[in-house]
Design a protein around this motif. Structure first.
Motif, PDB file in Angstrom:
ATOM      1  N   THR A  79       5.637 -34.578  -2.353  1.00  0.00           N
ATOM      2  CA  THR A  79       6.306 -33.311  -2.670  1.00  0.00           C
ATOM      3  C   THR A  79       6.715 -32.570  -1.413  1.00  0.00           C
ATOM      4  O   THR A  79       7.825 -32.007  -1.337  1.00  0.00           O
ATOM      5  N   ALA A 119      18.233 -23.686  -3.589  1.00  0.00           N
ATOM      6  CA  ALA A 119      17.213 -23.645  -4.639  1.00  0.00           C
ATOM      7  C   ALA A 119      17.848 -23.696  -6.025  1.00  0.00           C
ATOM      8  O   ALA A 119      17.372 -24.412  -6.914  1.00  0.00           O
ATOM      9  N   GLU A 120      18.921 -22.956  -6.220  1.00  0.00           N
ATOM     10  CA  GLU A 120      19.596 -22.979  -7.519  1.00  0.00           C
ATOM     11  C   GLU A 120      20.193 -24.360  -7.803  1.00  0.00           C
ATOM     12  O   GLU A 120      20.147 -24.858  -8.936  1.00  0.00           O
ATOM     13  N   ARG A 139      17.382 -26.682  -8.761  1.00  0.00           N
ATOM     14  CA  ARG A 139      16.880 -26.367 -10.107  1.00  0.00           C
ATOM     15  C   ARG A 139      17.815 -26.940 -11.175  1.00  0.00           C
ATOM     16  O   ARG A 139      17.369 -27.458 -12.194  1.00  0.00           O
ATOM     17  N   GLU A 198      14.963 -30.699 -10.158  1.00  0.00           N
ATOM     18  CA  GLU A 198      13.902 -30.846  -9.168  1.00  0.00           C
ATOM     19  C   GLU A 198      12.654 -30.086  -9.617  1.00  0.00           C
ATOM     20  O   GLU A 198      12.720 -29.141 -10.403  1.00  0.00           O
ATOM     21  N   ASP A 199      11.504 -30.510  -9.092  1.00  0.00           N
ATOM     22  CA  ASP A 199      10.237 -29.884  -9.446  1.00  0.00           C
ATOM     23  C   ASP A 199      10.217 -28.414  -8.995  1.00  0.00           C
ATOM     24  O   ASP A 199      10.845 -28.035  -7.994  1.00  0.00           O
ATOM     25  N   ASP A 200       9.478 -27.577  -9.746  1.00  0.00           N
ATOM     26  CA  ASP A 200       9.414 -26.147  -9.428  1.00  0.00           C
ATOM     27  C   ASP A 200       8.858 -25.898  -8.030  1.00  0.00           C
ATOM     28  O   ASP A 200       9.283 -24.958  -7.338  1.00  0.00           O
ATOM     29  N   ALA A 201       7.904 -26.719  -7.596  1.00  0.00           N
ATOM     30  CA  ALA A 201       7.345 -26.541  -6.255  1.00  0.00           C
ATOM     31  C   ALA A 201       8.401 -26.799  -5.189  1.00  0.00           C
ATOM     32  O   ALA A 201       8.475 -26.085  -4.178  1.00  0.00           O
ATOM     33  N   VAL A 245      11.722 -26.483  -5.622  1.00  0.00           N
ATOM     34  CA  VAL A 245      12.710 -25.408  -5.713  1.00  0.00           C
ATOM     35  C   VAL A 245      12.213 -24.154  -5.002  1.00  0.00           C
ATOM     36  O   VAL A 245      12.943 -23.508  -4.236  1.00  0.00           O
ATOM     37  N   HIS A 246      10.940 -23.798  -5.223  1.00  0.00           N
ATOM     38  CA  HIS A 246      10.404 -22.581  -4.589  1.00  0.00           C
ATOM     39  C   HIS A 246      10.293 -22.759  -3.082  1.00  0.00           C
ATOM     40  O   HIS A 246      10.521 -21.810  -2.316  1.00  0.00           O
TER      41      HIS A 246
END
Length: 491
Positions: A325, A352-353, A356, A360-363, A365-366
């Motif tokens: 990751t 990031a957008e 998303r 892609e995984d939330d981790a 993206v953040h």
């Protein structure tokens, strides 16, 4: 004697024949006259019938027109009646509103009559201030909305230029590409008759072709690296083919676009293979590969991304974090730089957008959104991504901007903000990506703080060359402090 008597009887015998012929002719004339009279009577009768039919048709048409006119008059009368009723209703509403306003004014006058001159003056000033503030804020929003609607193309050019621009020598390397020529005679063919070919090349590719006295080369200048590479490849194809005319230029440009697109796909595949990333959205591959032609401070963004991915994997392995990751997040952290010249927003938020949208995984993206502290870091993946980005960017030889130029830009940002009245302190943070301005609350109110932020953003864009976007934050703080002394008798 017989000869004298012979012709007389013959003449006498012809008279009956002549009489018969005359009788027959007379009968023929009489019969013809009767026939002609009968025929004329038939024609007159037919004409009389036709006149009767025409008269009936005209009477029917007149009746239809009369009915249409009466219907139109009725419709007009009804519309006038409806409009009259609506107007009466509006007048009634206005009369009611005027009565309410009159009552409100009477109440207000009665209340003002009980105020002192100082109170009345203060109230008028406060009300005028409130109305002026509301009107100014409304006008400002309208102007901003109109500016966004009419200046979108200009904003894209400014953002693209600001991102690609850095120190002087790096800018020259970043925006100019050279094309080798087999001979100097080829320059004349590239120019064409009365400059027709060079104008066609610049119009089709969007780049500027510079032909000077340097032997054996022509220069292609453009701040957009992909457009510059397409223009360079187009000229190379034209030079290799030898045929240079507007039709051939368009064909060569289409071939160059396809070749650059394939180069982007190949570059993306090589980068993914270097980091052992197997599952990756097919639609993101050309966007990722276009980072090969993007630069940041003279550094190849795709190579920088691969380097960050490797560093993040090593750091994660050392501390026992999720290396897969972390590698993926650090590799994709600058994905938004492929789109930011044409899309409003920072490359972190745009990347990031984009990640998303493609699942892609939330981790991940953040971590992309937080790698420049635009959003707070919340996990180990966020921190490792920031560390890998800092290590790759700060290592010797990675970027061509000198420390002195960087420090001078930060000082210029702070001095620009400190020159405004009411500013107590200005600090450039996040490597110059954000300018925080503290103001004196007694001198700058909330409306003036918003105006100051807008003015500073415009001045930074006009006077200072910055890589990417700069966020201007004006901070106004009001504190109320009361001190209570120790109570009780004193000795």
């Amino acid at each position: 004697m017989l000869e004298e008597i012979g012709p007389a009887p013959l003449a006498i015998g012809m008279w009956p024949i002549v009489a018969i012929v005359l009788a027959v002719a007379l009968v023929a004339v009489i019969v013809g006259d009767l026939f002609m009279r009968r025929r004329a009577g038939s024609v007159v009768e037919a004409g009389r019938d036709q006149l009767e039919r025409d008269r009936g048709r005209m009477e029917r048409q007149m009746d239809q027109r009369r009915a249409d006119l009466e219907a139109a008059v009725d419709d007009r009368r009804r519309s006038i009646e409806v409009a009259h009723a609506d107007r009466l209703a509006q007048l009634d509403e206005q009369s009611a509103q005027l009565a309410a306003d009159r009552e409100r004014i009477d109440d207000e006058l009665a209340r003002i009559g009980g105020l002192t001159p100082e109170q009345a003056r203060r109230e008028v000033v406060d009300r005028a201030r409130e109305e002026a503030t509301v009107e100014a804020e409304t006008l400002t929003r309208a102007i901003l909305a109109q500016a966004r609607a009419t200046a979108e193309d200009r904003a894209r050019e400014v953002v693209a230029t600001a991102i690609a621009r850095c120190a002087g020598e790096v800018t020259a390397d970043s925006v100019v590409a050279a094309v080798d020529l087999p001979s100097d005679d080829m320059k004349g063919r590239i120019i064409g008759r009365e400059g027709r070919n060079i104008r066609s090349i610049e119009q089709v590719t969007g780049a500027t072709v510079i032909i000077d006295d340097t032997p054996g080369i022509v220069l292609v200048s453009c701040f957009d690296p992909i457009r510059r590479e397409v223009a360079r490849t187009t000229i190379e194809l034209l030079v290799a083919d030898g045929r240079i005319h507007p039709g051939r230029i368009e064909q060569a440009h289409a071939t160059a676009v396809k070749r650059i697109e394939q180069m982007c796909l190949d570059a993306a595949d090589e980068a993914l293979h270097a980091l052992s990333i197997t599952s990756f959205p097919q639609a993101l591959r050309p966007i990722l590969g276009s980072l090969r032609f993007r630069t940041s401070f003279g550094q190849d963004v795709l190579s920088h991304s691969v380097e960050c991915g490797r560093l993040a994997g090593l750091l994660a392995a050392e501390i026992g974090a999720d290396a897969v990751t972390c590698t993926r997040a650090a590799f994709l952290h600058d994905l938004g730089k492929a789109l930011t010249p044409g899309i409003e927003g920072s490359h972190a938020s745009v990347g990031a957008e984009l990640a998303r949208r493609y699942g892609e995984d939330d981790a991940v993206v953040h971590a992309i959104a937080a790698h420049h502290d635009e959003v707070p870091a919340e996990s180990v993946v966020d921190v490792i991504t920031q560390a890998a980005d800092a290590i790759s960017a700060s290592r010797p030889g990675a970027r061509r901007e000198s420390l002195e130029a960087h420090v001078n830009r930060l000082e210029e940002l702070e001095n620009l903000a400190s020159a405004h009245p009411g500013v107590s302190r200005a600090v450039a943070v996040q490597a110059g990506r954000e300018l925080r301005v503290m103001v004196v609350p007694e001198q700058v109110d909330d409306a003036a703080a918003r105006d100051l932020a807008r003015v500073l953003a415009a001045e930074v864009g006009d006077r200072i060359v910055v890589p990417g976007q700069v966020r201007v934050t004006v901070i106004r703080e009001t504190r109320a402090v009361e001190v209570v002394g120790a109570s009780g008798p004193r000795d």
